[in-house]
Design an enzyme around this catalytic site. Structure first.
Site, PDB file in Angstrom:
ATOM      1  CB  ILE A   1      16.608  30.818  73.624  1.00 48.85           C
ATOM      2  CG1 ILE A   1      16.215  29.919  72.339  1.00 48.85           C
ATOM      3  CG2 ILE A   1      15.539  31.203  74.850  1.00 48.85           C
ATOM      4  CD1 ILE A   1      15.185  29.197  72.835  1.00 48.85           C
TER       5      ILE A   1
ATOM      6  CG  ASP B   1      28.754  47.779  58.407  1.00 45.14           C
ATOM      7  OD1 ASP B   1      28.519  46.496  58.231  1.00 45.14           O
ATOM      8  OD2 ASP B   1      29.006  48.128  59.463  1.00 45.14           O
TER       9      ASP B   1
ATOM     10  CD  GLN C   1      31.359  53.532  66.232  1.00 49.04           C
ATOM     11  OE1 GLN C   1      31.258  53.327  67.210  1.00 49.04           O
ATOM     12  NE2 GLN C   1      31.345  52.699  65.906  1.00 49.04           N
TER      13      GLN C   1
ATOM     14  CE  LYS D   1      25.799  44.615  65.972  1.00 48.50           C
ATOM     15  NZ  LYS D   1      26.510  44.439  64.379  1.00 48.50           N
TER      16      LYS D   1
HETATM   17  O1  O7E Z   1      31.873  52.685  62.925  1.00 51.45           O
HETATM   18  P1  O7E Z   1      32.305  52.151  61.892  1.00 51.45           P
HETATM   19  O2  O7E Z   1      31.814  51.982  59.789  1.00 51.45           O
HETATM   20  O3  O7E Z   1      34.370  51.359  61.671  1.00 51.45           O
HETATM   21  O4  O7E Z   1      31.782  51.038  61.526  1.00 51.45           O
HETATM   22  C1  O7E Z   1      31.878  49.635  63.098  1.00 51.45           C
HETATM   23  C2  O7E Z   1      31.402  48.404  62.642  1.00 51.45           C
HETATM   24  O5  O7E Z   1      31.740  47.703  63.649  1.00 51.45           O
HETATM   25  C3  O7E Z   1      29.839  48.383  62.462  1.00 51.45           C
HETATM   26  O6  O7E Z   1      29.652  47.171  61.664  1.00 51.45           O
HETATM   27  C4  O7E Z   1      29.154  47.971  63.459  1.00 51.45           C
HETATM   28  O7  O7E Z   1      28.158  47.539  64.051  1.00 51.45           O
HETATM   29  C5  O7E Z   1      30.468  47.187  64.296  1.00 51.45           C
HETATM   30  N1  O7E Z   1      30.500  47.291  65.760  1.00 51.45           N
HETATM   31  C6  O7E Z   1      30.693  48.335  66.724  1.00 51.45           C
HETATM   32  O8  O7E Z   1      30.601  49.580  65.549  1.00 51.45           O
HETATM   33  N2  O7E Z   1      30.730  48.627  67.786  1.00 51.45           N
HETATM   34  C7  O7E Z   1      30.290  47.472  68.773  1.00 51.45           C
HETATM   35  O9  O7E Z   1      30.519  47.799  69.636  1.00 51.45           O
HETATM   36  C8  O7E Z   1      31.236  46.807  67.764  1.00 51.45           C
HETATM   37  C9  O7E Z   1      30.357  46.189  66.782  1.00 51.45           C
HETATM   38  C10 O7E Z   1      30.439  45.066  66.166  1.00 51.45           C
HETATM   39  O10 O7E Z   1      31.219  44.891  65.454  1.00 51.45           O
HETATM   40  O11 O7E Z   1      30.232  44.167  66.972  1.00 51.45           O
HETATM   41  C11 O7E Z   1      29.002  42.677  66.571  1.00 51.45           C
HETATM   42  C12 O7E Z   1      28.095  43.083  67.755  1.00 51.45           C
END
Ligand code: O7E
Length: 212
Positions: free
Chosen positions: A61, A7, A169, A57
């Site tokens: 539709i 990212d 996180q 993501k």
């Molecule tokens: O927290 P980081 O920097 O390790 O990045 C986590 C990545 O996973 C980031 O691209 C974020 O958008 C993605 N992600 C989540 O953090 N949580 C989720 O529940 C889902 C995603 C994801 O990749 O799923 C796609 C929707």
């Protein structure tokens, strides 16, 4: 399985981090921040370094979802991520596009954020069932809630379960793998570290050690 969530916002930085970390990661996940700032062609360039999962993501539709998936696959990605909450018709449409390209589909169950609990958690296991019915290849589950991963994995049977939320996180690698995850998605912990290649290698070694 280790998936790098790339990212970052600049093409050159993305390619540099991808090249440095490539040998330690199985996939590179590309999300909107990079594509919206660097353009979609960066996806094709990254695909030449490692297989890419397009994290657009998808939640729309079926017709629009198909267009998005098709653009991603035409840029060389191996897999796309779609939201399970959008329903079986959309997941099926994305599955059809993926099949035409020989690609994979991952469905999001519940987001790893606090907000993921507000609405999604109530429907997570139904989403897992739909993803199985449709023939998705895998699921995205929250590394921030290992107890949920265990439930999701049990219901998922042979679908792969990959988990974002380790590190930045607050999720812990050991807990996530112990809960049954098949892989983790790691972004900031790697690309914001002083030495992304070293960090990626260390995480890879820990995964390999724990999954032996
Ligand atoms: O927290 P980081 O920097 O390790 O990045 C986590 C990545 O996973 C980031 O691209 C974020 O958008 C993605 N992600 C989540 O953090 N949580 C989720 O529940 C889902 C995603 C994801 O990749 O799923 C796609 C929707």
């Amino acid at each position: 399985m280790l998936i790098l969530a790339l990212d970052v916002l600049e093409r050159d930085v993305a390619l540099d981090v991808a090249r440095k970390c490539g040998e330690y990661v199985d996939f590179i996940k590309v999300n909107y921040p990079l594509v919206l700032s660097a353009g979609i062609d960066v996806v094709s360039e990254l695909s030449e370094i490692r297989p890419v999962i397009a994290d657009f993501k998808i939640a729309d539709i079926p017709y629009t979802a198909s267009l998005i998936a098709d653009i991603a696959f035409r840029h060389g990605v191996r897999a796309v991520i779609a939201h399970g909450f959008a329903g079986s018709d959309m997941l099926r449409a994305v599955r059809d596009v993926a099949d035409r390209h020989g690609g994979e589909v991952y469905a999001v169950t519940e987001l790893s954020s606090q907000g993921g609990r507000e609405f999604m958690t109530r429907h997570t296991l139904e989403i897992v069932d739909v993803a199985k019915e449709v023939g998705c290849d895998g699921l995205i589950a929250p590394a921030t809630r290992p107890e949920r991963i265990a439930e999701i994995k049990k219901r998922a049977e042979n679908l792969r379960v990959i988990c974002p939320g380790v590190g930045a996180q607050g999720g812990r690698l050991e807990d996530v793998l112990k809960a049954g995850a098949d892989g983790i998605i790691v972004g900031r912990t790697i690309y914001q570290s002083e030495d992304p290649a070293r960090t990626a290698r260390e995480i890879r070694e820990r995964i390999d050690g724990l999954m032996k």
